[in-house]
Write a protein that holds these residues in place. Sequence first.
Motif, PDB file in Angstrom:
ATOM      1  N   ARG A   1       0.832  -1.206   0.000  1.00  0.00           N
ATOM      2  CA  ARG A   1       0.000   0.000   0.000  1.00  0.00           C
ATOM      3  C   ARG A   1       0.866   1.256   0.000  1.00  0.00           C
ATOM      4  N   GLU A   2       1.902   1.277   0.824  1.00  0.00           N
ATOM      5  CA  GLU A   2       2.784   2.451   0.850  1.00  0.00           C
ATOM      6  C   GLU A   2       3.444   2.679  -0.513  1.00  0.00           C
TER       7      GLU A   2
ATOM      8  N   GLY B   1       7.154   8.369   7.174  1.00  0.00           N
ATOM      9  CA  GLY B   1       6.517   8.663   5.901  1.00  0.00           C
ATOM     10  C   GLY B   1       7.265   9.670   5.036  1.00  0.00           C
ATOM     11  N   LEU B   2       6.790   9.798   3.808  1.00  0.00           N
ATOM     12  CA  LEU B   2       7.477  10.589   2.791  1.00  0.00           C
ATOM     13  C   LEU B   2       7.463  12.086   3.079  1.00  0.00           C
TER      14      LEU B   2
ATOM     15  N   GLU C   1       0.844   3.901  -3.107  1.00  0.00           N
ATOM     16  CA  GLU C   1       0.464   5.299  -2.893  1.00  0.00           C
ATOM     17  C   GLU C   1       1.581   6.244  -3.356  1.00  0.00           C
TER      18      GLU C   1
ATOM     19  N   PHE D   1       9.943   5.034   5.804  1.00  0.00           N
ATOM     20  CA  PHE D   1       8.502   4.809   5.871  1.00  0.00           C
ATOM     21  C   PHE D   1       7.977   4.735   7.299  1.00  0.00           C
TER      22      PHE D   1
END
Lengths: 244, 244, 244, 244
Positions: A4-5, A48-49, A8, A45
Amino acid sequence: MTRREYDEWLNEAASLARALRYPISGDMVNDSAGIVFGDDQYAAFENGLWSREAHELMVIFESLNEAAVDGLPASASHGSEYSGLCDKLMIVHPGKFCPPHFHQRKTESYEVVMGEMEVFYAPTPVQVGDEEVLSFNPMPAGSPWPDGVDLPAGREQTYARLTSHVRLKSGDPKFVMHRKHLHAFRCPADSPTPLVVREVSTYSHEPTEHAADTPTPLPAWAGLHDNAFVAPAANTGRLTTNIR
Amino acid sequence: MTRREYDEWLNEAASLARALRYPISGDMVNDSAGIVFGDDQYAAFENGLWSREAHELMVIFESLNEAAVDGLPASASHGSEYSGLCDKLMIVHPGKFCPPHFHQRKTESYEVVMGEMEVFYAPTPVQVGDEEVLSFNPMPAGSPWPDGVDLPAGREQTYARLTSHVRLKSGDPKFVMHRKHLHAFRCPADSPTPLVVREVSTYSHEPTEHAADTPTPLPAWAGLHDNAFVAPAANTGRLTTNIR
Amino acid sequence: MTRREYDEWLNEAASLARALRYPISGDMVNDSAGIVFGDDQYAAFENGLWSREAHELMVIFESLNEAAVDGLPASASHGSEYSGLCDKLMIVHPGKFCPPHFHQRKTESYEVVMGEMEVFYAPTPVQVGDEEVLSFNPMPAGSPWPDGVDLPAGREQTYARLTSHVRLKSGDPKFVMHRKHLHAFRCPADSPTPLVVREVSTYSHEPTEHAADTPTPLPAWAGLHDNAFVAPAANTGRLTTNIR
Amino acid sequence: MTRREYDEWLNEAASLARALRYPISGDMVNDSAGIVFGDDQYAAFENGLWSREAHELMVIFESLNEAAVDGLPASASHGSEYSGLCDKLMIVHPGKFCPPHFHQRKTESYEVVMGEMEVFYAPTPVQVGDEEVLSFNPMPAGSPWPDGVDLPAGREQTYARLTSHVRLKSGDPKFVMHRKHLHAFRCPADSPTPLVVREVSTYSHEPTEHAADTPTPLPAWAGLHDNAFVAPAANTGRLTTNIR
Ligand SMILES: [Mn+2]
Ligand SMILES: [Mn+2]
Ligand SMILES: [Mn+2]
Ligand SMILES: [Mn+2]
């Protein structure tokens, strides 16, 4: 990094690329397009980005990688692997880096499409073996680094030889990075958007998983890998992406 | 063509290029950027750029023409003039053409930025002397020409060998035109906008007036002119623009 | 202005609008879209749109002019002509002006899409008759004019009451021009591109030739003309364009 | 929805908006810009924004919400809340919806910037009390729904009265949605990018948390909330976003 990461990350990046009119076709959005430069960099991660933390990861959408061998005189085939045409869009989130590396063969040029690009490089080339090389229009000296560049934890030393700095923005003239020069770049940590850069270069010899079945134009090209990262972990991480 | 006509043509084209985010710097808008392919083609200005009549003229904004010689092993300098990197934005008004020609050395790729591009080409290469050339990934056959392509008066025969046709639009994959293939293209006559194409190619050996002082990376490059137009008048017209 | 000059002006402007993604449909490119504000301003075509001389002329592409009367309570129909929705793209060449005027009814907002916009305005409203008007969020004071604004010859006095100046660029917050305030604007004379501005406003009551057959939502709207230009010649020039 | 999920959603959306040249200023990216229409719709974050599942959530970046009361004759202040100017960019991920609702006062128009917009609406207006309303240019009938529109689970009935369908794309004429008409829209589930739509409308009376301190131009405007969602849960969800 979960599926999912990853999805996205890639889908948002591909949407941004399309908004900026880069020619994206479906097969360019694949499991080699998102690159995490070594096992330790998957820590990106955790927060997060958009954490603005320093890590080494980026997206590359490659719209062209043409050997340009057709029509070459057979007598000129020696050295053809220094030629060819590659066009990529590179998308880097705030604070993130493309890590220090050089290419023995590939000459690059950068065109900033959105955001600002901080380029770090060595102004003199790496000596490859005892090879004699041509010099015509050497790299500019650039400037010393500005203050406040937060480097990826544990990788600081890999940036030590990249003593020159230049900051590029949209509309600037193309910036050429000659082959055999160490280089890295980042998106400034306080940027409101990812950095988006078009790279026009000679052929990319990158045996990624996605490129595994790409045929070879000449026997001399077989097995070439033209990316030499300073950090060994980046070197191995470049070619495969671990998606859970 | 009057100075006013020329400046209006170039300024509108440069504005369009900037709107499409192409990196235009001031010196790219010069008296070699607007190209009229031969004395007879100045007739295009009798009724103007929006007459939709067939003539051979176009604008080229060149943001990069890099020899990519630096860092090349001296042993690989033979044939380096088939390499290098060039990036151009080409702007063609409705009904107008880039006329039939080939390059012995330059391999091109097209990316349509706005409008639609009709490419006309010969699917097999021109034989240069008795030179033996490599073949790896030949040109696709393309399709026969559609009906209704209005060719420039008096130049119809120069298109005869370009029997293949392909129509490209924004978002399509890059289209590669291998060196030694005759090619031409036009903006459809009924287009609401000019055609805008980014061409990424190997080095352009074009001794235009504007490029007259460009230094030569190697003695073997001196005096090269890599454009061979089918119409002799296009050949001479390519390098100078007559502005009254 | 010849038909050729007009069509070149409009076709280039429409292409620029499309490049900037403004929704242009064919009927928006018509003989009321290019506006020359009075007979004397046709002199702009002696040296052309890129002379950088001061003249009053512009292009307006109108994508929406919606009365927004449907669904209004009948009890609220009084004053409905101060409402409604209009969306326009305005394109002004370097040095050119939209001349001083005000609207009794129309409130405007500006969003710069390309280039920079110099707005000149009166910070206090025009008194219309003895009408009492509401005040909630008055215009900001702005700044004095910068030096070096070259005004259209013979029209200098029409700018005298527009003592406030603001310079807007792409990405800036929307700038609101309240109804009843005198305003004008120009594209800086040294701009490399035309100025492109999106105006979102209440309904435009402009009986141009192109709008002649537009039906009227309520009897009270019949015959309204909501543009009051300071120069009488601009007032008459606004509604018809003389194309030879 | 976690803070990280929210911030990633908003930062990617704002980057896309900037790439498409929408004027984003920092305060437009706030905790009211990402909208989840009711507690049950937070389930969208179980599989994420790119699951292509049907849920009701979207981003709205509002660049303008102007009462346009200044300069209005005092005699026309009655009904002024049906007027004013609002400009928003709306970003909807594949499969996601803006849920069924109507506005008593607000008339809207849509301009697709990227992707395609499926609009679902009632062709006749909602009767508000026994109010008599004006009719000038009624909504078009539209088409029946296409097959394969996956509706949000548990909310299917709220779409029942929206029997008309229209599909809009970039470059289409502005589509007007008159006040008092039930409407909803979605991004097609198979879209490669989010849907991006510019909405130009009359004033938005939306007492979101972010707008809590916005002053009121006239006493009659105090406390107005002009959004009437069919699903009660959407109604409450519209105004606050629950970020963990
Ligand atoms: Mn590199
Ligand atoms: Mn060519
Ligand atoms: Mn005005
Ligand atoms: Mn609505």
